[in-house]
Design a protein around this motif. Structure first.
Motif, short mmCIF file in Angstrom:
data_model
loop_
_atom_site.label_atom_id
_atom_site.label_comp_id
_atom_site.label_asym_id
_atom_site.label_seq_id
_atom_site.Cartn_x
_atom_site.Cartn_y
_atom_site.Cartn_z
N THR A 45 1.11 -1.48 0.28
CA THR A 45 0.21 -0.17 0.10
C THR A 45 0.69 1.34 -0.02
OG1 THR A 45 -0.24 0.03 2.12
CG2 THR A 45 -1.81 -1.22 1.29
N GLY A 46 2.36 0.80 -0.06
CA GLY A 46 3.40 2.00 -0.15
C GLY A 46 3.21 3.35 1.33
N ILE A 47 2.88 2.19 2.78
CA ILE A 47 3.23 3.16 3.59
C ILE A 47 4.31 3.28 3.99
CG2 ILE A 47 2.50 2.70 6.52
CD1 ILE A 47 0.21 1.37 5.37
N SER A 48 4.39 3.82 4.89
CA SER A 48 6.46 4.39 5.18
C SER A 48 7.12 2.94 6.00
CB SER A 48 6.12 5.66 6.07
OG SER A 48 7.86 5.48 6.69
N PRO A 49 8.32 2.91 5.22
CA PRO A 49 8.86 1.42 6.54
C PRO A 49 9.29 1.61 7.68
CG PRO A 49 10.39 2.90 4.99
CD PRO A 49 9.06 3.34 4.20
N TYR A 50 9.56 3.33 8.12
CA TYR A 50 9.33 2.96 9.44
C TYR A 50 8.25 2.62 10.52
CZ TYR A 50 12.78 7.28 8.02
OH TYR A 50 13.96 7.39 7.42
N VAL A 51 6.96 2.65 9.93
CA VAL A 51 5.75 2.59 10.38
C VAL A 51 5.30 1.25 10.03
CG1 VAL A 51 3.28 2.81 10.16
CG2 VAL A 51 4.81 5.10 9.55
N ILE A 52 5.79 0.92 8.91
CA ILE A 52 5.46 -0.94 8.36
C ILE A 52 6.44 -1.49 10.21
CG2 ILE A 52 6.10 -2.99 6.96
CD1 ILE A 52 5.64 -0.35 4.69
N LEU A 53 7.38 -1.18 10.02
CA LEU A 53 8.67 -2.10 11.28
C LEU A 53 8.30 -1.84 12.16
CD1 LEU A 53 11.19 -3.46 11.28
CD2 LEU A 53 12.71 -1.62 11.97
N ALA A 54 7.57 -0.53 12.66
CA ALA A 54 6.83 -0.28 14.01
C ALA A 54 5.73 -1.50 14.62
CB ALA A 54 6.29 1.24 14.66
N PHE A 55 4.81 -1.03 13.42
CA PHE A 55 3.52 -2.09 13.25
C PHE A 55 4.06 -3.23 13.66
CE2 PHE A 55 0.90 -5.74 11.44
CZ PHE A 55 -0.71 -4.49 11.98
N PHE A 56 4.67 -4.35 13.02
CA PHE A 56 5.33 -5.08 12.63
C PHE A 56 6.27 -6.24 14.40
CE2 PHE A 56 7.89 -8.92 12.57
CZ PHE A 56 7.43 -10.03 11.91
N ILE A 57 6.69 -5.23 14.27
CA ILE A 57 7.49 -5.41 15.60
C ILE A 57 6.49 -5.78 17.21
CG2 ILE A 57 9.69 -4.40 18.28
CD1 ILE A 57 10.78 -5.40 15.06
N SER A 58 5.43 -4.30 17.21
CA SER A 58 4.97 -4.51 17.90
C SER A 58 4.00 -6.19 17.67
CB SER A 58 3.81 -3.03 18.25
OG SER A 58 2.43 -3.03 19.28
N ALA A 59 3.03 -6.36 16.52
CA ALA A 59 2.37 -6.92 16.42
C ALA A 59 2.97 -8.43 17.11
CB ALA A 59 2.10 -7.52 14.94
N ILE A 60 4.11 -8.87 16.29
CA ILE A 60 5.30 -10.13 17.05
C ILE A 60 5.53 -10.05 18.63
CG2 ILE A 60 7.51 -9.09 17.12
CD1 ILE A 60 6.21 -13.20 15.52
N VAL A 61 5.64 -8.81 18.67
CA VAL A 61 5.66 -8.96 20.35
C VAL A 61 4.38 -9.12 21.37
CG1 VAL A 61 6.08 -7.42 22.66
CG2 VAL A 61 8.06 -7.63 20.72
N ALA A 62 3.25 -8.73 20.31
CA ALA A 62 1.62 -8.79 21.50
C ALA A 62 1.69 -9.89 20.99
CB ALA A 62 1.01 -8.07 20.61
N LYS A 63 1.71 -10.78 20.10
CA LYS A 63 1.60 -11.79 19.80
C LYS A 63 2.60 -13.67 20.34
CE LYS A 63 0.21 -15.71 17.12
NZ LYS A 63 0.14 -16.29 17.74
N LYS A 64 3.07 -12.71 21.20
CA LYS A 64 4.14 -14.15 21.54
C LYS A 64 3.71 -13.33 22.67
CE LYS A 64 6.31 -16.37 20.14
NZ LYS A 64 5.27 -17.10 19.94
N LEU A 65 3.13 -12.16 23.63
CA LEU A 65 2.67 -11.97 24.98
C LEU A 65 1.63 -12.78 25.32
CD1 LEU A 65 3.59 -8.64 25.50
CD2 LEU A 65 4.27 -10.23 27.22
N THR A 66 0.40 -13.29 24.32
CA THR A 66 -1.05 -13.68 24.07
C THR A 66 -0.49 -14.35 23.83
OG1 THR A 66 -1.49 -12.44 22.23
CG2 THR A 66 -1.51 -11.22 23.94
#
Length: 450
Positions: A45-66
Motif C-alpha cells: 500500500t506504500g506505507i512508510s517503512p518506519y511505520v511498517i517496522l514499528a507495526f511489525f515489532i509491536s505485532a510480534i511482541v503482542a502475539k508472543k505475549l498472548t
C-alpha cells in the motif's frame, strides 16, 4: 525523522498491539499465516517503512505475549511457538494454577524482549563487516539452509529429495507466466508463492474435506466445553521481575540471550532443547514447570525479534527462519521491497532502532498490562465470539487478493497448486522452513543445474 512519522509509528504500534493481542489468544493461529500477509499488504500500500517496522515489532511482541494464554487456560496453543509449553502449562493447571502460568509466561516474554533488542543490535554490528561477502553467496546460502533445515525435520529423506522438484515447480510456474506474457520478463512472482506455502496445510486440509468418503470418516466432536477458573486480580502495575523468582528471571534472561545468538536456527527446536536443558535438574514439578514456561516464552520472543532484526540490520536478506517466514514482507514485497531495496537499505541502524523501540515499548505497555489484568476475560471472549474459521477465511481471502495482484487470475490457481503441494509435504513431515528456503534458492539452484 520528523514528528509526523513518529506519531504514525506510535499509532501503528497501538493498532498492531491491539489487533495481535486478540489474534494471539485465538487458538491455532500460525505466526507466519497471520503476520506475513498483513505485513506484505501494508508494504504494497506504500506505507512508510518506519511505520511498517514499528507495526511489525509491536505485532510480534503482542502475539508472543498472548499466544500462551490459551495454553495456560485450555491446553490449546495460540500459535506454533506456544506448542512446546503445553505440557508444563498443564502441570500448573493440574495444581489449580493457570493464572500463575499466564503471569510466568508473560513475564518471561517481557524479559525476552528486553534482552533480545540490545543483543540483536550488538550481534548485527559484529556481522556487518561481512555483509557484502554474505550477500554475494545468497543463493548458495539459501540452498545450504534448505539442506540444513531438511536434516532437522521429522522426514529427512523426503525433505532432501523434494528440494529440486519443488524448485522446478516454483521456477516452472514463473516461466509459464513469462511465456504467456502474464508478467513482464523483468519481474517475478514471489509474494503469492510465499503465501501459498504459508497456507499450505490449511488449503490441503480443506481440499481433503471435499472428498465425501474422507469427510464421513472424520470424528464428530460436537461443542467443546472449556472451564475458566476465576483468577486473582493483580493490584497496581504488574512488574515481571516481581512475578518471577530470581532463578526464573535468570534462566529466562540466559535463554533469551542464547536464543538471540542462535537466531539462524529453528526457534521451535531451540525452545524445546533449551527449555528442557535449563530446567531438568529442578525436582519440584510446580517449580520446574514455572521455570520452564518462563524460560521458553522468553526464548521464543527473543528468537523471533533477533531473527528479524539481525538479518534486517546486517545483511538485508532473510537468513533466518523468522525472517524467511513471518517477517518476509520486511525483506521482499515486490515491487515495493526487493532483496536489493528493502528496509535494510532504506533505514539507518538508528532509525531501525527507533522504530523497534517504539513498537516494542508500546506493545509491552498495552499487552503485558492487559494480559496480567484481564487474561481470563479476554480468552473467554475470543473463544466464545471469534471463530477460528473466521480468521482462516480472512487470511485466505487476503492471500487470494495478493495472488491476483501478483499475476492475475491464472496465478490464483498457481498459488493453489503451490499451497496443495506444500500442504501435502508439510503433512508428511517437511518443515515450512525447508520450503521457504527452496523458494528463495530456486533461481540460483536451477541456474547452476542448467
Amino acid at each position: 525523522m520528523d514528528m509526523l512519522i513518529i506519531i504514525q509509528m506510535i499509532l501503528a504500534s497501538i493498532g498492531g498491539a491491539v489487533l495481535y493481542t486478540l489474534i494471539g489468544i485465538a487458538p491455532g493461529t500460525d505466526e507466519t499465516a497471520v503476520l506475513a500477509p498483513v505485513t506484505i499488504a501494508l508494504a504494497l500500500t506504500g506505507i512508510s517503512p518506519y511505520v511498517i517496522l514499528a507495526f511489525f515489532i509491536s505485532a510480534i511482541v503482542a502475539k508472543k505475549l498472548t499466544d500462551s494464554i490459551p495454553v495456560a487456560i485450555a491446553g490449546i496453543p495460540g500459535g506454533v511457538m506456544a506448542a512446546p509449553m503445553v505440557e508444563h502449562a498443564m502441570v500448573l493447571k493440574s495444581y489449580g494454577l493457570p493464572d500463575v502460568s499466564i503471569k510466568k509466561m508473560s513475564s518471561g516474554s517481557v524479559i525476552g524482549t528486553i534482552i533480545s533488542i540490545p543483543a540483536s543490535f550488538l550481534i548485527a554490528n559484529l556481522i556487518l563487516p561481512y555483509a557484502d561477502r554474505i550477500s554475494q553467496y545468497a543463493g548458495l546460502i539459501f540452498f545450504l539452509g534448505a539442506v540444513f533445515l531438511a536434516l532437522m525435520t521429522k522426514n529427512k529423506v523426503l525433505s532432501l529429495a523434494i528440494i529440486i522438484p519443488f524448485a522446478l515447480l516454483i521456477q516452472g510456474l514463473r516461466h509459464l507466466y513469462w511465456g504467456l506474457d502474464i508478467i513482464p520478463d523483468d519481474s517475478t512472482v514471489f509474494i503469492s508463492f510465499f503465501l501459498g506455502i504459508t497456507i499450505g496445510p490449511i488449503a490441503f486440509k480443506l481440499f481433503e474435506l471435499l472428498n465425501k468418503e474422507y469427510r464421513s470418516n472424520q470424528p464428530r466432536l460436537g461443542n467443546k466445553e472449556i472451564t475458566f477458573k476465576e483468577s486473582e486480580k493483580e493490584k497496581g502495575i504488574p512488574n515481571p521481575f516481581k512475578i518471577l523468582t530470581k532463578k526464573e528471571s535468570a534462566t529466562s534472561a540466559l535463554g533469551s540471550f542464547i536464543g538471540s545468538v542462535t537466531f539462524f536456527l529453528s526457534p521451535v527446536g531451540m525452545t524445546v532443547f533449551l527449555g528442557e536443558f535449563l530446567t531438568r535438574h529442578v525436582k519440584d514439578p510446580v517449580q520446574r514447570a514455572s521455570r520452564a514456561i518462563s524460560t521458553m516464552d522468553g526464548l521464543t520472543n527473543a528468537s523471533y525479534i533477533s531473527g528479524t532484526l539481525i538479518p534486517l540490520i546486517a545483511i538485508g536478506l532473510p537468513l533466518s527462519p523468522m525472517a524467511i517466514g513471518p517477517a518476509a514482507g520486511l525483506f521482499n514485497a515486490p515491487p515495493v521491497f526487493t532483496p536489493e531495496h528493502n528496509i535494510h537499505h532504506l533505514l539507518s541502524m538508528g532509525e531501525i532502532m527507533t522504530a523497534t523501540i517504539i513498537g516494542a515499548v508500546i506493545a509491552l505497555l498495552i499487552t503485558f498490562y492487559v494480559t496480567i489484568k484481564y487474561a481470563s476475560q479476554i480468552c473467554a471472549f475470543v473463544f466464545k465470539y471469534i471463530p477460528h474459521e473466521a480468521l482462516i477465511g480472512l487470511f485466505a481471502g487476503l492471500v487470494v487478493m495478493l495472488a491476483y495482484m501478483d499475476a492475475g487470475w491464472l496465478n490464483i490457481f498457481g498459488t493453489i497448486l503451490v499451497a496443495l503441494v506444500s500442504g501435502l509435504l508439510h503433512k508428511n513431515g517437511v518443515n515450512y522452513g525447508v520450503l521457504f528456503m527452496i523458494l528463495y534458492a530456486a533461481p540460483w539452484l536451477l541456474g547452476v543445474l542448467s
